[in-house]
Design a protein around this motif. Structure first.
Motif, PDB file in Angstrom:
ATOM      1  N   ILE A  80      54.913  77.530  38.002  1.00 52.95           N
ATOM      2  CA  ILE A  80      54.624  76.672  39.154  1.00 52.95           C
ATOM      3  C   ILE A  80      55.498  77.077  40.341  1.00 52.95           C
ATOM      4  N   GLU A  81      56.763  77.313  40.089  1.00 54.08           N
ATOM      5  CA  GLU A  81      57.670  77.724  41.163  1.00 54.08           C
ATOM      6  C   GLU A  81      57.275  79.086  41.713  1.00 54.08           C
ATOM      7  N   LEU A 117      51.175  70.289  38.602  1.00 52.67           N
ATOM      8  CA  LEU A 117      49.871  70.804  39.026  1.00 52.67           C
ATOM      9  C   LEU A 117      49.465  70.193  40.364  1.00 52.67           C
ATOM     10  N   GLU A 118      49.628  68.887  40.481  1.00 48.24           N
ATOM     11  CA  GLU A 118      49.244  68.202  41.715  1.00 48.24           C
ATOM     12  C   GLU A 118      50.044  68.721  42.904  1.00 48.24           C
ATOM     13  N   GLY A 119      51.310  69.033  42.672  1.00 44.85           N
ATOM     14  CA  GLY A 119      52.154  69.529  43.753  1.00 44.85           C
ATOM     15  C   GLY A 119      51.640  70.827  44.342  1.00 44.85           C
ATOM     16  N   VAL A 120      51.117  71.705  43.487  1.00 45.38           N
ATOM     17  CA  VAL A 120      50.543  72.965  43.960  1.00 45.38           C
ATOM     18  C   VAL A 120      49.228  72.709  44.679  1.00 45.38           C
ATOM     19  N   ILE A 121      48.372  71.902  44.070  1.00 46.86           N
ATOM     20  CA  ILE A 121      47.037  71.639  44.624  1.00 46.86           C
ATOM     21  C   ILE A 121      47.133  71.040  46.025  1.00 46.86           C
ATOM     22  N   GLU A 122      48.095  70.153  46.231  1.00 50.91           N
ATOM     23  CA  GLU A 122      48.184  69.407  47.490  1.00 50.91           C
ATOM     24  C   GLU A 122      49.051  70.087  48.544  1.00 50.91           C
ATOM     25  N   ASN A 123      49.656  71.204  48.200  1.00 50.38           N
ATOM     26  CA  ASN A 123      50.592  71.857  49.122  1.00 50.38           C
ATOM     27  C   ASN A 123      49.847  72.832  50.030  1.00 50.38           C
ATOM     28  N   PRO A 124      49.715  72.529  51.316  1.00 50.56           N
ATOM     29  CA  PRO A 124      48.973  73.430  52.211  1.00 50.56           C
ATOM     30  C   PRO A 124      49.671  74.752  52.457  1.00 50.56           C
ATOM     31  N   ASP A 125      50.934  74.852  52.054  1.00 51.41           N
ATOM     32  CA  ASP A 125      51.672  76.106  52.236  1.00 51.41           C
ATOM     33  C   ASP A 125      51.477  77.074  51.075  1.00 51.41           C
ATOM     34  N   VAL A 126      50.790  76.616  50.021  1.00 48.50           N
ATOM     35  CA  VAL A 126      50.512  77.484  48.876  1.00 48.50           C
ATOM     36  C   VAL A 126      49.232  78.268  49.143  1.00 48.50           C
ATOM     37  N   GLU A 127      49.186  79.497  48.669  1.00 48.96           N
ATOM     38  CA  GLU A 127      48.026  80.366  48.855  1.00 48.96           C
ATOM     39  C   GLU A 127      46.753  79.647  48.403  1.00 48.96           C
ATOM     40  N   ARG A 131      45.761  77.491  44.869  1.00 45.66           N
ATOM     41  CA  ARG A 131      45.481  76.055  44.774  1.00 45.66           C
ATOM     42  C   ARG A 131      44.160  75.817  44.051  1.00 45.66           C
ATOM     43  N   GLY A 132      43.164  76.652  44.354  1.00 46.32           N
ATOM     44  CA  GLY A 132      41.870  76.496  43.701  1.00 46.32           C
ATOM     45  C   GLY A 132      41.942  76.742  42.206  1.00 46.32           C
ATOM     46  N   SER A 133      42.681  77.783  41.802  1.00 47.68           N
ATOM     47  CA  SER A 133      42.826  78.070  40.371  1.00 47.68           C
ATOM     48  C   SER A 133      43.578  76.958  39.663  1.00 47.68           C
ATOM     49  N   THR A 134      44.552  76.371  40.340  1.00 47.77           N
ATOM     50  CA  THR A 134      45.307  75.261  39.757  1.00 47.77           C
ATOM     51  C   THR A 134      44.426  74.028  39.612  1.00 47.77           C
ATOM     52  N   LEU A 135      43.578  73.782  40.594  1.00 51.54           N
ATOM     53  CA  LEU A 135      42.646  72.659  40.508  1.00 51.54           C
ATOM     54  C   LEU A 135      41.723  72.803  39.299  1.00 51.54           C
ATOM     55  N   ASP A 136      41.320  74.023  38.998  1.00 55.80           N
ATOM     56  CA  ASP A 136      40.444  74.257  37.845  1.00 55.80           C
ATOM     57  C   ASP A 136      41.031  73.712  36.546  1.00 55.80           C
ATOM     58  N   VAL A 137      42.355  73.774  36.431  1.00 58.96           N
ATOM     59  CA  VAL A 137      43.009  73.337  35.193  1.00 58.96           C
ATOM     60  C   VAL A 137      42.742  71.857  34.943  1.00 58.96           C
ATOM     61  N   LEU A 138      42.672  71.065  36.010  1.00 56.07           N
ATOM     62  CA  LEU A 138      42.437  69.626  35.836  1.00 56.07           C
ATOM     63  C   LEU A 138      41.098  69.360  35.160  1.00 56.07           C
ATOM     64  N   GLY A 139      40.088  70.151  35.505  1.00 56.72           N
ATOM     65  CA  GLY A 139      38.787  69.960  34.884  1.00 56.72           C
ATOM     66  C   GLY A 139      38.840  70.153  33.385  1.00 56.72           C
ATOM     67  N   GLN A 140      39.551  71.192  32.948  1.00 57.15           N
ATOM     68  CA  GLN A 140      39.649  71.440  31.508  1.00 57.15           C
ATOM     69  C   GLN A 140      40.500  70.375  30.823  1.00 57.15           C
ATOM     70  N   LEU A 141      41.553  69.908  31.490  1.00 62.82           N
ATOM     71  CA  LEU A 141      42.371  68.838  30.915  1.00 62.82           C
ATOM     72  C   LEU A 141      41.548  67.568  30.734  1.00 62.82           C
ATOM     73  N   CYS A 142      40.600  67.366  31.627  1.00 62.36           N
ATOM     74  CA  CYS A 142      39.702  66.215  31.489  1.00 62.36           C
ATOM     75  C   CYS A 142      38.801  66.389  30.261  1.00 62.36           C
ATOM     76  N   LEU A 143      38.243  67.582  30.096  1.00 62.14           N
ATOM     77  CA  LEU A 143      37.411  67.838  28.916  1.00 62.14           C
ATOM     78  C   LEU A 143      38.211  67.660  27.623  1.00 62.14           C
ATOM     79  N   ASP A 144      39.487  68.016  27.678  1.00 60.34           N
ATOM     80  CA  ASP A 144      40.348  67.906  26.493  1.00 60.34           C
ATOM     81  C   ASP A 144      40.772  66.465  26.223  1.00 60.34           C
ATOM     82  N   GLY A 145      40.555  65.580  27.185  1.00 67.66           N
ATOM     83  CA  GLY A 145      41.021  64.206  27.024  1.00 67.66           C
ATOM     84  C   GLY A 145      42.461  64.001  27.440  1.00 67.66           C
ATOM     85  N   GLU A 146      43.069  65.030  28.046  1.00 65.26           N
ATOM     86  CA  GLU A 146      44.454  64.915  28.509  1.00 65.26           C
ATOM     87  C   GLU A 146      44.536  64.001  29.730  1.00 65.26           C
TER      88      GLU A 146
END
Length: 286
Positions: A80-81, A117-127, A131-146
């Motif tokens: 993340i860093e 994850l949210e910190g990366v997604i919401e940071n406008p200074d991140v490439e 940010r888009g690839s990080t957002l993708d992870v949330l979708g899979q975490l939802c499918l997993d029930g996380e």
């Protein structure tokens, strides 16, 4: 441990060859090599110039893939860093890994701290694509029930409602939200996507107009989500165009092949000839 230090040194720099044997030894010596891989990430975080001023430095990339295969959660905050560094540095250090594998690396090392994850997604200074690839992870975490579907829908609406559109790339970020709604069949978000169309806050080049988007959402032939665990570093990396089969080649031929690979890398990162303003690799490149 001395044996693993040798493996690390073999993985430190790109030389045109795919380091299959070194990776195999690393995979077999998980317990011994893991602290060294974590240290490699720390070294780049302490001094990014290690990777940004030497285009042949590769250890951090191998470390990301190996630690992902090992499901090493201690790597997650370090990754993340790393991806939160200045966009130019991240692009240089990771290249196509940002769009092709970053979501899988994050998913494979995820330690349960959603705020990272949210910190990366919401940071406008991140490439942007990071940010888009990080957002993708949330979708899979939802499918997993996380995370719950209710949380995911509320979070996506928060991203839409709370962002300003002073920068064109923030408008582009809506394309990632639109893509997630499509990939994960979030039909509850269709009215939100319609509103983005009505407000001119999505690019029709992504999916066409809203009616076309709706047809795609309703189509049965859907590939499904693309986030997955990384299980075999060799299978993930051996086919990369930058790795040449050097068996039987002279040193001059190897050097020539490396030069071609670097020129191709430069071409892929150049502005697209269509005039879109996007990089060629993220626009019209087949």
């Amino acid at each position: 441990m001395g044996h693993m230090h040798k493996v690390i040194n073999e993985l430190r720099y790109y030389n045109g060859k795919f380091p299959r044997k070194a990776l195999e030894r690393a995979m077999q010596g998980k317990d011994e090599v893991t602290p060294l891989l974590l240290k490699a990430l720390d070294e780049v975080l302490e001094d990014p110039a290690i990777a940004t001023e030497d285009e042949d430095y590769m250890l951090h990339v191998y470390a990301l893939y190996l630690l992902a295969q090992f499901r090493e959660q201690r790597a997650f905050p370090k990754i993340i860093e790393l991806i939160s560094l200045p966009p130019g540095d991240v692009e240089f250090m990771l290249g196509d890994t940002i769009t092709e594998s970053l979501q899988n690396i994050l998913y494979s090392t995820y330690n349960g701290d959603l705020s990272l994850l949210e910190g990366v997604i919401e940071n406008p200074d991140v490439e942007l694509y990071t940010r888009g690839s990080t957002l993708d992870v949330l979708g899979q975490l939802c499918l997993d029930g996380e995370i719950s579907k209710e949380y995911l829908l509320a979070y996506l609406r928060k991203l839409i409602d709370e962002r300003t559109y002073d920068e064109e790339w923030e408008k582009d970020f809506n394309g990632f939200i639109q893509d997630m709604v499509y990939e994960y069949r979030l039909f509850d978000m269709l009215e939100d996507i319609r509103s983005l169309y009505d407000e001119g806050q999505v690019d029709p080049a992504n999916f066409g107009d809203f009616d076309e988007y709706l047809s795609l959402m309703q189509a049965e032939d859907h590939d499904g989500p693309r986030v997955r665990h990384i299980d075999d570093v060799i299978e993930e990396m051996h086919w990369w165009a930058s790795f040449q089969d050097t068996e039987g080649m002279s040193e001059e031929q190897i050097i020539a092949n490396q030069s071609v690979a670097r020129l191709e890398k430069l071409r892929r990162n150049a502005p697209c000839p269509c005039g879109s303003g996007k990089k060629y690799k993220r626009c019209c490149m087949p």
